[in-house]
Motif scaffolding. Structure first.
Motif, PDB file in Angstrom:
ATOM      1  N   GLY A   1       0.766  -0.865   0.331  1.00 10.94           N
ATOM      2  CA  GLY A   1       0.236  -0.168  -0.087  1.00 10.94           C
ATOM      3  C   GLY A   1       0.941   1.318  -0.359  1.00 10.94           C
ATOM      4  O   GLY A   1       0.226   2.296   0.133  1.00 10.94           O
ATOM      5  N   ALA A   2       2.349   1.129  -0.226  1.00 10.66           N
ATOM      6  CA  ALA A   2       2.625   2.373  -0.416  1.00 10.66           C
ATOM      7  C   ALA A   2       2.933   3.459  -1.468  1.00 10.66           C
ATOM      8  O   ALA A   2       2.499   2.570  -2.978  1.00 10.66           O
ATOM      9  CB  ALA A   2       4.078   1.921  -0.202  1.00 10.66           C
ATOM     10  N   PRO A   3       3.060   4.268  -1.290  1.00 12.58           N
ATOM     11  CA  PRO A   3       2.717   5.586  -2.198  1.00 12.58           C
ATOM     12  C   PRO A   3       3.739   4.930  -3.582  1.00 12.58           C
ATOM     13  O   PRO A   3       4.731   4.893  -3.339  1.00 12.58           O
ATOM     14  CB  PRO A   3       3.301   6.803  -2.443  1.00 12.58           C
ATOM     15  CG  PRO A   3       2.750   6.564  -0.236  1.00 12.58           C
ATOM     16  CD  PRO A   3       3.783   5.825  -0.136  1.00 12.58           C
ATOM     17  N   ALA A   4       3.131   5.103  -5.662  1.00 19.29           N
ATOM     18  CA  ALA A   4       4.070   3.821  -6.055  1.00 19.29           C
ATOM     19  C   ALA A   4       4.076   4.387  -7.446  1.00 19.29           C
ATOM     20  O   ALA A   4       4.030   4.534  -8.283  1.00 19.29           O
ATOM     21  CB  ALA A   4       3.100   2.334  -6.355  1.00 19.29           C
ATOM     22  N   GLY A   5       3.201   6.579  -7.284  1.00 21.54           N
ATOM     23  CA  GLY A   5       3.257   6.828  -8.317  1.00 21.54           C
ATOM     24  C   GLY A   5       1.463   7.289  -9.076  1.00 21.54           C
ATOM     25  O   GLY A   5       1.761   7.856  -7.636  1.00 21.54           O
ATOM     26  N   LYS A   6       1.706   7.414 -10.040  1.00 24.68           N
ATOM     27  CA  LYS A   6      -0.006   8.163 -10.958  1.00 24.68           C
ATOM     28  C   LYS A   6      -1.289   7.026 -11.737  1.00 24.68           C
ATOM     29  O   LYS A   6       0.051   6.917 -12.720  1.00 24.68           O
ATOM     30  CB  LYS A   6       0.173   9.527 -10.716  1.00 24.68           C
ATOM     31  CG  LYS A   6      -1.038   9.938 -11.168  1.00 24.68           C
ATOM     32  CD  LYS A   6      -0.704  11.768 -12.702  1.00 24.68           C
ATOM     33  CE  LYS A   6      -0.262  12.243 -10.849  1.00 24.68           C
ATOM     34  NZ  LYS A   6       0.193  14.252 -11.260  1.00 24.68           N
ATOM     35  N   ILE A   7      -2.283   7.593 -11.463  1.00 27.16           N
ATOM     36  CA  ILE A   7      -2.710   6.479 -12.563  1.00 27.16           C
ATOM     37  C   ILE A   7      -3.598   7.983 -13.346  1.00 27.16           C
ATOM     38  O   ILE A   7      -4.067   8.584 -12.388  1.00 27.16           O
ATOM     39  CB  ILE A   7      -3.478   5.813 -11.948  1.00 27.16           C
ATOM     40  CG1 ILE A   7      -3.020   4.195 -11.144  1.00 27.16           C
ATOM     41  CG2 ILE A   7      -4.964   5.020 -12.531  1.00 27.16           C
ATOM     42  CD1 ILE A   7      -4.190   3.523 -10.880  1.00 27.16           C
ATOM     43  N   TRP A   8      -3.323   7.888 -14.984  1.00 25.99           N
ATOM     44  CA  TRP A   8      -4.073   8.171 -15.427  1.00 25.99           C
ATOM     45  C   TRP A   8      -5.596   8.010 -15.545  1.00 25.99           C
ATOM     46  O   TRP A   8      -4.936   6.774 -16.180  1.00 25.99           O
ATOM     47  CB  TRP A   8      -3.487   9.619 -16.231  1.00 25.99           C
ATOM     48  CG  TRP A   8      -2.361  10.073 -16.103  1.00 25.99           C
ATOM     49  CD1 TRP A   8      -1.239  10.449 -16.105  1.00 25.99           C
ATOM     50  CD2 TRP A   8      -2.876  12.192 -15.205  1.00 25.99           C
ATOM     51  NE1 TRP A   8      -0.734  11.811 -15.754  1.00 25.99           N
ATOM     52  CE2 TRP A   8      -1.443  12.467 -15.573  1.00 25.99           C
ATOM     53  CE3 TRP A   8      -4.305  12.339 -15.492  1.00 25.99           C
ATOM     54  CZ2 TRP A   8      -1.683  13.710 -15.421  1.00 25.99           C
ATOM     55  CZ3 TRP A   8      -4.199  13.226 -14.946  1.00 25.99           C
ATOM     56  CH2 TRP A   8      -3.172  14.349 -14.632  1.00 25.99           C
ATOM     57  N   ASP A   9      -7.133   8.034 -15.759  1.00 28.91           N
ATOM     58  CA  ASP A   9      -7.375   7.339 -16.149  1.00 28.91           C
ATOM     59  C   ASP A   9      -8.983   8.308 -16.777  1.00 28.91           C
ATOM     60  O   ASP A   9      -9.205   9.246 -16.999  1.00 28.91           O
ATOM     61  CB  ASP A   9      -8.754   7.289 -15.349  1.00 28.91           C
ATOM     62  CG  ASP A   9     -10.347   5.868 -15.230  1.00 28.91           C
ATOM     63  OD1 ASP A   9      -9.944   4.805 -15.340  1.00 28.91           O
ATOM     64  OD2 ASP A   9     -10.655   6.876 -15.455  1.00 28.91           O
ATOM     65  N   ILE A  10      -8.848   7.447 -17.897  1.00 31.93           N
ATOM     66  CA  ILE A  10      -9.896   8.052 -19.676  1.00 31.93           C
ATOM     67  C   ILE A  10     -10.775   7.018 -19.526  1.00 31.93           C
ATOM     68  O   ILE A  10     -11.263   5.647 -19.803  1.00 31.93           O
ATOM     69  CB  ILE A  10      -9.226   8.402 -20.440  1.00 31.93           C
ATOM     70  CG1 ILE A  10      -7.795   9.459 -20.043  1.00 31.93           C
ATOM     71  CG2 ILE A  10     -10.165   9.255 -22.134  1.00 31.93           C
ATOM     72  CD1 ILE A  10      -7.186   9.904 -21.526  1.00 31.93           C
ATOM     73  N   SER A  11     -12.140   7.351 -19.623  1.00 28.58           N
ATOM     74  CA  SER A  11     -13.414   7.036 -20.309  1.00 28.58           C
ATOM     75  C   SER A  11     -13.453   7.246 -21.488  1.00 28.58           C
ATOM     76  O   SER A  11     -13.890   8.060 -21.747  1.00 28.58           O
ATOM     77  CB  SER A  11     -14.118   6.426 -19.473  1.00 28.58           C
ATOM     78  OG  SER A  11     -15.178   6.637 -19.647  1.00 28.58           O
ATOM     79  N   ILE A  12     -13.722   6.492 -22.861  1.00 31.15           N
ATOM     80  CA  ILE A  12     -14.070   7.157 -24.140  1.00 31.15           C
ATOM     81  C   ILE A  12     -15.459   6.312 -24.749  1.00 31.15           C
ATOM     82  O   ILE A  12     -16.177   6.418 -25.667  1.00 31.15           O
ATOM     83  CB  ILE A  12     -13.058   6.380 -25.340  1.00 31.15           C
ATOM     84  CG1 ILE A  12     -12.495   5.416 -25.177  1.00 31.15           C
ATOM     85  CG2 ILE A  12     -11.607   7.230 -24.820  1.00 31.15           C
ATOM     86  CD1 ILE A  12     -11.880   4.005 -25.930  1.00 31.15           C
TER      87      ILE A  12
END
Length: 440
Positions: free
Chosen positions: A375-386
């Motif tokens: 559960g440690a911070p690992a970066g970022k998610i960018w999420d796109i719904s098309i």
């Protein structure tokens, strides 16, 4: 490379010219096939803005990017070899990959079907060289996202680079009035593949073209986003039964409703065919539609069973990973990966503007990514719904791939759509060619 390209390469600055309005022209009134027989360019200010680009295409060997209803095209006079070579140079396109030509009306099509020794006399319907097998398709789908294969006459009016050594060429009539008026003003068909660097996702906005070709071409005509979002369907009716060489904006089901096309077959593969003979149509031989990031595609059959991304595919390297997720029907935001709360869409609204143009109003959100084991911070998610329907998915696919590339995604997980015989087949064909890994 032509002298024109060499002399301008060091100092070229790409200009984006906005072309506003809707009154570009109309077809001369007639009946049957001849309803699209002759396109007449209007004298409106909208059409006048195209004259600069048309004059450029008539006199220079550097291609011009322009919008169609499918994707942005990179156009050059298809009858001039030096101009057509400019397309290959600007895109970095392999020379054995044939080009599709675009005509303004049937009058222009019939002229190009005649041997070069015949001149440019227009033919009428009583001596029509258009094969009968294509007439039902032309009547139903032209102007529109459908390319037909025709025999190349001897001697041909087309530059040899258009056909890449084949005895046939692909031709279509774009649905965009802007595109038809530009072609008519040039007075010759335009060879026009997608206006992207070779192998990259096809461009559906002028901003996408600029990302790839800034400094490689002089002029981009900005007519707004393309409504279809995937390239044209390519068909060959010169064989029996007729076949689809590339899926696109016209589906197999739609083709089968036309007389003579009830038994049309699929003749394309969903992977690149490099190393084989020269392709019969664009998009068949080489890797296409790929962003810089690694793409992992989850087929619809796999997603229906699992409804989330397999965490074993995550391959986290440090605590600053950037992951992209493109969703369609079933996945929840983030594709089920461990993450924090997603920021509200409106907080990112300004960030999805490219050159004062919203990138197809994509729903882009971001959240903190967590490492699954601890559960440690690992970066970022960018999420796109098309979207959930095939048309929406097709419309947003290339923009989503480009948007995640622009935001630095190192890996993009894509939820595939149903691979049926509508435009979903075209979507999945493009995704499979873009994918580095496929879960099925």
């Amino acid at each position: 490379m032509s002298q024109d390209l060499l002399s301008h390469a060091a100092k070229r600055k790409t200009e984006v010219l906005k072309v506003a309005g809707h009154d570009f022209g109309k077809f001369r009134e007639n009946e049957g096939l001849e309803k699209i027989g002759v396109w007449e360019v209007s004298e409106s200010q909208s059409a006048k803005n195209l004259r600069e680009a048309a004059n450029y295409l008539k006199t220079r060997d550097i291609p011009v990017a322009f919008p169609t209803e499918t994707v942005y095209g990179l156009g050059a006079d298809a009858t001039r070899a030096a101009a057509v070579k400019g397309i290959y140079s600007a895109k970095g396109r392999p020379s054995d990959n044939p080009l599709i030509i675009h005509v303004a009306d049937l009058d222009m099509l019939r002229q190009i079907m005649q041997p070069a020794t015949w001149g440019n006399e227009a033919t009428n319907g009583s001596h029509d060289q258009i094969p009968e097998i294509y007439k039902p398709l032309i009547e139903r789908f032209w102007p529109g996202p459908l390319t037909i294969l025709l025999p190349n006459p001897t001697p041909s009016k087309l530059a040899p680079q258009v056909t890449a050594g084949l005895k046939t060429y692909g031709v279509r009539m774009p649905a965009s009035p802007l595109a038809r008026s530009l072609i008519k003003l040039v007075g010759a068909p335009l060879a026009a593949p997608s206006a992207n660097a070779s192998t990259k996702p096809s461009p559906t906005t002028a901003a996408h073209v600029l990302e790839d070709l800034d400094g490689r071409i002089d002029l981009i005509l900005d007519g707004g986003p393309c409504p279809v979002g995937v390239e044209s369907t390519v068909v060959d009716g010169l064989c029996d039964p007729p076949v689809v060489l590339r899926p696109g904006g016209v589906s197999l089901d739609e083709l089968r409703k036309c007389p003579g096309w009830e038994h049309v077959e699929k003749a394309y593969k969903d992977h690149s065919e490099a190393g084989k003979a020269a392709p019969r149509a664009p998009g068949m031989k080489y890797k296409h539609y790929s962003p810089k990031a690694r793409v992992v595609l989850y087929e619809a059959t796999y997603s229906a069973l699992h409804e989330s991304i397999d965490q074993q595919d995550l391959e986290l390297k440090n605590n600053s990973n950037i992951i992209g997720v493109i969703r369609t029907r079933l996945w929840q935001p983030g594709g089920g990966l461990p993450c924090g709360n997603f920021r509200e869409q409106e907080n990112l609204a300004a960030a999805v503007h490219l050159d004062d143009q919203v990138s197809l109003e994509l729903e882009v959100r971001d959240a903190e990514l967590y490492n699954p084991p601890n559960g440690a911070p690992a970066g970022k998610i960018w999420d796109i719904s098309i979207g959930k329907d095939s048309r929406s998915i097709a419309h947003g696919l290339f923009s989503a791939l480009r948007e995640l590339d622009r935001r630095g995604a190192e890996i993009i997980f894509v939820e595939g759509t149903v691979d049926d015989e509508d435009i979903g087949a075209a979507v999945m064909n493009r995704l499979r060619k873009a994918a580095s890994q496929i879960r099925s």
